[in-house]
Write an enzyme that holds these catalytic residues in place. Sequence first.
Site, PDB file in Angstrom:
ATOM      1  N   ARG A  44     -25.711 -51.003   3.677  1.00 25.40           N
ATOM      2  CA  ARG A  44     -25.938 -51.888   2.539  1.00 25.40           C
ATOM      3  C   ARG A  44     -26.067 -51.034   1.280  1.00 25.40           C
ATOM      4  O   ARG A  44     -26.051 -49.800   1.353  1.00 25.40           O
ATOM      5  CB  ARG A  44     -27.134 -52.836   2.753  1.00 25.40           C
ATOM      6  N   GLY A  45     -26.220 -51.713   0.135  1.00 26.05           N
ATOM      7  CA  GLY A  45     -26.239 -50.994  -1.143  1.00 26.05           C
ATOM      8  C   GLY A  45     -24.836 -51.067  -1.735  1.00 26.05           C
ATOM      9  O   GLY A  45     -23.858 -50.721  -1.054  1.00 26.05           O
ATOM     10  N   ALA A  46     -24.753 -51.507  -2.999  1.00 25.04           N
ATOM     11  CA  ALA A  46     -23.443 -51.814  -3.583  1.00 25.04           C
ATOM     12  C   ALA A  46     -22.415 -50.679  -3.485  1.00 25.04           C
ATOM     13  O   ALA A  46     -21.301 -50.894  -2.977  1.00 25.04           O
ATOM     14  CB  ALA A  46     -23.633 -52.267  -5.028  1.00 25.04           C
ATOM     15  N   ARG A  87     -20.057 -59.806   1.717  1.00 23.29           N
ATOM     16  CA  ARG A  87     -21.205 -59.887   0.805  1.00 23.29           C
ATOM     17  C   ARG A  87     -20.681 -60.148  -0.607  1.00 23.29           C
ATOM     18  O   ARG A  87     -19.939 -59.339  -1.154  1.00 23.29           O
ATOM     19  CB  ARG A  87     -22.041 -58.601   0.895  1.00 23.29           C
ATOM     20  N   GLN A 194     -36.157 -52.767   2.345  1.00 19.33           N
ATOM     21  CA  GLN A 194     -35.375 -51.549   2.080  1.00 19.33           C
ATOM     22  C   GLN A 194     -36.245 -50.450   1.467  1.00 19.33           C
ATOM     23  O   GLN A 194     -36.004 -49.269   1.696  1.00 19.33           O
ATOM     24  CB  GLN A 194     -34.207 -51.854   1.122  1.00 19.33           C
ATOM     25  N   ASP A 235     -26.288 -54.221  -8.377  1.00 17.83           N
ATOM     26  CA  ASP A 235     -25.199 -54.716  -7.524  1.00 17.83           C
ATOM     27  C   ASP A 235     -24.010 -55.179  -8.342  1.00 17.83           C
ATOM     28  O   ASP A 235     -22.868 -55.167  -7.880  1.00 17.83           O
ATOM     29  CB  ASP A 235     -25.701 -55.842  -6.621  1.00 17.83           C
ATOM     30  N   ASN A 245     -29.470 -57.421  -9.296  1.00 17.23           N
ATOM     31  CA  ASN A 245     -29.967 -56.401  -8.351  1.00 17.23           C
ATOM     32  C   ASN A 245     -30.901 -57.106  -7.371  1.00 17.23           C
ATOM     33  O   ASN A 245     -31.155 -58.326  -7.480  1.00 17.23           O
ATOM     34  CB  ASN A 245     -30.678 -55.272  -9.107  1.00 17.23           C
ATOM     35  N   LYS A 246     -31.402 -56.353  -6.420  1.00 14.28           N
ATOM     36  CA  LYS A 246     -32.232 -56.899  -5.354  1.00 14.28           C
ATOM     37  C   LYS A 246     -33.296 -57.868  -5.856  1.00 14.28           C
ATOM     38  O   LYS A 246     -33.928 -57.606  -6.882  1.00 14.28           O
ATOM     39  CB  LYS A 246     -32.873 -55.725  -4.601  1.00 14.28           C
TER      40      LYS A 246
HETATM   41  O1  MRU Z   1     -29.057 -56.206  -0.015  1.00 16.23           O
HETATM   42  P1  MRU Z   1     -28.839 -54.749  -0.293  1.00 16.23           P
HETATM   43  O2  MRU Z   1     -29.775 -53.860   0.455  1.00 16.23           O
HETATM   44  O3  MRU Z   1     -27.390 -54.368  -0.125  1.00 16.23           O
HETATM   45  O4  MRU Z   1     -29.185 -54.599  -1.827  1.00 16.23           O
HETATM   46  C1  MRU Z   1     -29.127 -53.341  -2.418  1.00 16.23           C
HETATM   47  C2  MRU Z   1     -29.607 -53.333  -3.802  1.00 16.23           C
HETATM   48  O5  MRU Z   1     -29.945 -54.338  -4.382  1.00 16.23           O
HETATM   49  C3  MRU Z   1     -29.577 -52.019  -4.502  1.00 16.23           C
HETATM   50  O6  MRU Z   1     -30.627 -51.913  -5.411  1.00 16.23           O
HETATM   51  C4  MRU Z   1     -28.244 -51.900  -5.260  1.00 16.23           C
HETATM   52  O7  MRU Z   1     -27.185 -52.151  -4.419  1.00 16.23           O
HETATM   53  C5  MRU Z   1     -28.081 -50.600  -5.886  1.00 16.23           C
HETATM   54  S1  MRU Z   1     -27.779 -49.363  -4.692  1.00 16.23           S
HETATM   55  C6  MRU Z   1     -27.323 -47.915  -5.384  1.00 16.23           C
END
Ligand code: MRU
Length: 344
Positions: A44-46, A87, A194, A235, A245-246
């Site tokens: 996960r993570g963009a 996603r 996370q 994201d 973002n999250k």
């Molecule tokens: O749902 P996730 O864990 O994929 O969400 C991740 C985030 O929101 C991160 O903060 C974002 O992707 C930046 S990662 C460098």
Amino acid sequence: MRTVWWSKNRVKLIDQTKLPFKTEVLEFRDYRKLARAIKEMRLRGAPAIGVATALGIALGINHSKASSFRELSKELDRTIKTFQGTRPTAVNLFWACRRMKKKFRENRGKSPKEIKRILVQEAKRITQEDIDCCKRIGELGASLIKKGDSILTHCNAGALATAGYGTALGVIKKAHEEGKRIKVFIDETRPRLQGARLTTWELKREGIPFTLITDNMAGYFMKKKEIDLVIVGADRIAGNGDVANKIGTYPLAVLAKEHKIPFYVAAPTSTIDLRLPSGNRIPIEERNTREVTHMGGRALVPKGTKAANPAFDLTPNRYIKAIITEKGIARRPYRQSLRKICGW
Ligand code: MRU
């Protein structure tokens, strides 16, 4: 540390659902299984999602039996569609699809064998570029951090959320390397934790001092003047600087403004979506409410409890002091600065 990579005609990744207790590497030969792993948040993570998508497209094409450009093109569209259904918020995924498709089109006329080789090479290039971008973000962002600063971060925007190194955590790592004696507050980041599971794991490995807090403690520590700045990843960043973002990022930004604490966003330019004039049109992923009502497979609530689970929120640009990218630091007005940075 590598999060996702190409190895002997396969894609490998660290299964993040097993961390922090087990470092397990998964191996994929079938792109559909890789797409499922993204949906299940094993990765996960963009930026990491973008890289995994590029590698996954290369995987799909590389194992294809298509014998003509036309057949291969259909296969490519099917593969891209599969990843696009995983996603919806992280724009890096769609960016990677466009980039792989462009490379494919540029090589029309070449043999399927040659195109396969070119696409694998392109996906590997995207992986390396992501690491390089993060390192540059780290260098630029560290200039905003003073000796002894105490930094709050949310979710995981570290090596695990990218191909390696990290965005917001890249800045933190670099400041630490520069001997700035920083301290970090980590939001646990409900419901997927996370922060608690992944960011603690990363910072512990780096020897960076941190304190884990629950998501509702930030205001308490800001009021006590124990937080000097907030830095998060993104994201998707719209053309006007609004940031998805999250979930839980937006209230942090509002709190930071109330307490006159700078709120920074760190992200590669592949996270900037200039096609969207504002954040209102960013699709927000809704995940299974079981992530809220259950933990570790056990129910936390009475049977039949209604819950909601938007995975991201939107922070309006007015709360953001600066956006740190690999091509420079953007400041208000973002409509102009982001365009300049992206060369539009
Ligand atoms: O749902 P996730 O864990 O994929 O969400 C991740 C985030 O929101 C991160 O903060 C974002 O992707 C930046 S990662 C460098």
